[in-house]
Write a protein that holds these residues in place. Structure first.
Motif, PDB file in Angstrom:
ATOM      1  N   GLY A 158     -52.171   7.839   1.553  1.00 59.34           N
ATOM      2  CA  GLY A 158     -53.410   7.990  -0.226  1.00 59.34           C
ATOM      3  C   GLY A 158     -53.457   8.770   0.217  1.00 59.34           C
ATOM      4  N   ARG A 188     -45.980   8.659  -1.512  1.00 60.94           N
ATOM      5  CA  ARG A 188     -44.811   8.219  -2.140  1.00 60.94           C
ATOM      6  C   ARG A 188     -44.414   9.846  -2.454  1.00 60.94           C
ATOM      7  NH1 ARG A 188     -46.316   4.085  -6.668  1.00 60.94           N
ATOM      8  NH2 ARG A 188     -47.922   5.610  -6.758  1.00 60.94           N
ATOM      9  N   ASP A 193     -43.250   5.197   1.599  1.00 65.12           N
ATOM     10  CA  ASP A 193     -43.784   3.663   0.566  1.00 65.12           C
ATOM     11  C   ASP A 193     -44.415   2.863   1.255  1.00 65.12           C
ATOM     12  OD1 ASP A 193     -43.821   2.256  -1.420  1.00 65.12           O
ATOM     13  OD2 ASP A 193     -41.871   2.773  -2.622  1.00 65.12           O
ATOM     14  N   ILE A 194     -45.312   2.347   1.209  1.00 65.62           N
ATOM     15  CA  ILE A 194     -45.602   1.012   1.928  1.00 65.62           C
ATOM     16  C   ILE A 194     -45.350   0.045   1.435  1.00 65.62           C
ATOM     17  CG2 ILE A 194     -48.096   2.529   2.742  1.00 65.62           C
ATOM     18  CD1 ILE A 194     -49.239   0.039   0.558  1.00 65.62           C
ATOM     19  N   ALA A 240     -53.966   3.228   0.743  1.00 62.67           N
ATOM     20  CA  ALA A 240     -53.013   3.199  -0.913  1.00 62.67           C
ATOM     21  C   ALA A 240     -53.043   1.550  -0.904  1.00 62.67           C
ATOM     22  CB  ALA A 240     -51.624   3.941  -0.175  1.00 62.67           C
ATOM     23  N   GLY A 270     -61.696  -3.984  -0.481  1.00 66.81           N
ATOM     24  CA  GLY A 270     -62.692  -3.569  -1.414  1.00 66.81           C
ATOM     25  C   GLY A 270     -63.795  -4.790  -1.109  1.00 66.81           C
TER      26      GLY A 270
HETATM   27  N1  LIG Z   1     -60.767   3.753  -6.704  1.00 65.14           N
HETATM   28  C1  LIG Z   1     -62.338   2.234  -6.254  1.00 65.14           C
HETATM   29  O1  LIG Z   1     -63.098   2.328  -7.469  1.00 65.14           O
HETATM   30  C2  LIG Z   1     -61.881   1.019  -5.356  1.00 65.14           C
HETATM   31  C3  LIG Z   1     -62.895   0.615  -5.276  1.00 65.14           C
HETATM   32  C4  LIG Z   1     -62.037  -0.247  -4.223  1.00 65.14           C
HETATM   33  C5  LIG Z   1     -61.155  -0.329  -3.387  1.00 65.14           C
HETATM   34  N2  LIG Z   1     -60.586   0.313  -3.656  1.00 65.14           N
HETATM   35  C6  LIG Z   1     -58.770   1.126  -2.941  1.00 65.14           C
HETATM   36  O2  LIG Z   1     -59.052   1.620  -2.441  1.00 65.14           O
HETATM   37  C7  LIG Z   1     -57.623   2.016  -2.604  1.00 65.14           C
HETATM   38  C8  LIG Z   1     -57.304   3.545  -3.062  1.00 65.14           C
HETATM   39  O3  LIG Z   1     -57.792   3.218  -4.267  1.00 65.14           O
HETATM   40  P1  LIG Z   1     -57.847   4.872  -5.071  1.00 65.14           P
HETATM   41  O4  LIG Z   1     -58.472   4.642  -6.075  1.00 65.14           O
HETATM   42  O5  LIG Z   1     -58.684   6.069  -4.350  1.00 65.14           O
HETATM   43  O6  LIG Z   1     -56.297   5.166  -5.405  1.00 65.14           O
HETATM   44  P2  LIG Z   1     -55.912   5.978  -6.500  1.00 65.14           P
HETATM   45  O7  LIG Z   1     -56.251   7.091  -6.940  1.00 65.14           O
HETATM   46  O8  LIG Z   1     -54.881   5.349  -7.337  1.00 65.14           O
HETATM   47  O9  LIG Z   1     -54.054   6.709  -4.980  1.00 65.14           O
HETATM   48  C9  LIG Z   1     -53.581   6.152  -4.602  1.00 65.14           C
HETATM   49  C10 LIG Z   1     -52.887   6.347  -3.369  1.00 65.14           C
HETATM   50  O10 LIG Z   1     -52.530   6.320  -2.856  1.00 65.14           O
HETATM   51  C11 LIG Z   1     -50.709   6.759  -3.340  1.00 65.14           C
HETATM   52  N3  LIG Z   1     -50.104   5.660  -3.104  1.00 65.14           N
HETATM   53  C12 LIG Z   1     -49.891   4.378  -4.102  1.00 65.14           C
HETATM   54  N4  LIG Z   1     -48.869   3.393  -4.184  1.00 65.14           N
HETATM   55  C13 LIG Z   1     -48.454   3.849  -2.562  1.00 65.14           C
HETATM   56  C14 LIG Z   1     -47.782   3.263  -2.148  1.00 65.14           C
HETATM   57  N5  LIG Z   1     -46.953   2.508  -2.289  1.00 65.14           N
HETATM   58  N6  LIG Z   1     -46.967   4.083  -0.760  1.00 65.14           N
HETATM   59  C15 LIG Z   1     -48.004   5.126   0.110  1.00 65.14           C
HETATM   60  N7  LIG Z   1     -48.375   5.449  -1.125  1.00 65.14           N
HETATM   61  C16 LIG Z   1     -49.391   5.450  -1.677  1.00 65.14           C
HETATM   62  C17 LIG Z   1     -50.744   7.756  -4.384  1.00 65.14           C
HETATM   63  O11 LIG Z   1     -49.898   8.999  -3.766  1.00 65.14           O
HETATM   64  P3  LIG Z   1     -48.586   8.353  -4.775  1.00 65.14           P
HETATM   65  O12 LIG Z   1     -48.556   8.256  -6.384  1.00 65.14           O
HETATM   66  O13 LIG Z   1     -47.644   9.845  -4.916  1.00 65.14           O
HETATM   67  O14 LIG Z   1     -47.292   7.641  -4.036  1.00 65.14           O
HETATM   68  C18 LIG Z   1     -52.955   8.322  -3.485  1.00 65.14           C
HETATM   69  O15 LIG Z   1     -52.398   9.265  -2.730  1.00 65.14           O
HETATM   70  C19 LIG Z   1     -56.609   1.051  -3.375  1.00 65.14           C
HETATM   71  O16 LIG Z   1     -56.256   0.241  -2.657  1.00 65.14           O
HETATM   72  C20 LIG Z   1     -57.837   0.562  -3.924  1.00 65.14           C
HETATM   73  O17 LIG Z   1     -57.599  -0.996  -4.530  1.00 65.14           O
HETATM   74  C21 LIG Z   1     -59.887   1.733  -4.767  1.00 65.14           C
END
Ligand SMILES: NC(=O)c1ccc[n+]([C@@H]2O[C@H](COP(=O)([O-])OP(=O)(O)OC[C@H]3O[C@@H](n4cnc5c(N)ncnc54)[C@H](OP(=O)(O)O)[C@@H]3O)[C@@H](O)[C@H]2O)c1
Length: 205
Positions: free
Chosen positions: A7, A32, A39-40, A63, A112
């Motif tokens: 991720g 991915r 892809d997890i 991710a 989270g």
């Molecule tokens: N941002 C927040 O406010 C927040 C707060 C609390 C918790 N979280 C948690 O933190 C995590 C990341 O959040 P984020 O906001 O940083 O997400 P994001 O900006 O959407 O980034 C997601 C990252 O994971 C990769 N990814 C997505 N699906 C994947 C898969 N199936 N296998 C491997 N890689 C994958 C994406 O790249 P590709 O699309 O190229 O695969 C990207 O690098 C999530 O679990 C989210 O629930 C986020």
């Protein structure tokens, strides 16, 4: 120190990569669309990625998707995605990575604060985050040779909340959130969750 960061291109992942590199950590980024891809949601994809990886000192996952909708509007697909992606995706990253993590190494997963401070429409996210915390607490007991496992529970990141139309005061930036991952990597904690400084739920600071 060498770390796999799944991720690495995301909001949190790119800030974590930046901070860890500043601390001298060699980052192998995966997602991915990386080369090779990871892809997890696919156990076969995780196994294939590990097969070419070799050994690392940390496996960090920022991710994983989960459904965001009110209870009555969640589709079967929302429920299935939440379990298959954010929950089982990270569980399988640990299970299949056991032989690739050096002694003394650490798995860092992402949950989270919605596990503790839910909002409407977050039942699936809360389910997954709570499940990850319980998984880590028990999995820590099975790890050997000083290996650790930590779940980071980030608060909403300011830019993510703004995009989702969620209005909450004093939310952390992605860079502030990344410091919790450095704390998890650099510390000695295992089995217990780590929160972003100043953003722990009541009683957990
Ligand atoms: N941002 C927040 O406010 C927040 C707060 C609390 C918790 N979280 C948690 O933190 C995590 C990341 O959040 P984020 O906001 O940083 O997400 P994001 O900006 O959407 O980034 C997601 C990252 O994971 C990769 N990814 C997505 N699906 C994947 C898969 N199936 N296998 C491997 N890689 C994958 C994406 O790249 P590709 O699309 O190229 O695969 C990207 O690098 C999530 O679990 C989210 O629930 C986020």
């Amino acid at each position: 120190m060498k770390a796999l960061l799944v991720g690495a291109t995301g909001t949190i992942g790119s800030a974590v990569a930046r901070l860890l590199r500043q601390h001298g950590v060699e980052i192998i980024g995966a997602h991915r669309k990386s080369a090779p891809p990871l892809d997890i949601t696919s156990p076969a994809s995780i196994a294939a990625f590990y097969a070419q990886l070799g050994q690392v000192d940390a496996v960090i996952c920022t991710a994983g998707a989960a459904g965001f909708n009110s209870l009555g509007k969640l589709s079967d697909e929302d429920v299935e995605l939440s379990v298959r992606s954010k929950l089982l995706g990270q569980v399988n990253l640990v299970r299949k990575g056991l032989d690739h993590l050096n002694p003394g190494g650490v798995f860092i997963l992402t949950g989270g604060v919605l596990a503790y401070s839910p909002l409407p429409k977050t039942s699936m996210i809360a389910l997954v985050n709570g499940g990850l915390e319980s998984f880590a607490r028990a999995a820590a007991l099975d790890l050997t040779d000083g290996r650790r496992i930590v779940v980071v529970h980030p608060d909403w990141v300011d830019v993510t909340a703004a995009k989702a139309g969620v209005q909450l005061p004093n939310l952390p930036t992605a860079d502030e959130t990344a410091t919790a991952y450095w704390q998890a990597l650099d510390g000695a904690t295992t089995g217990e969750p780590v929160f972003v400084a100043g953003h722990a739920p009541r009683g957990k600071a």
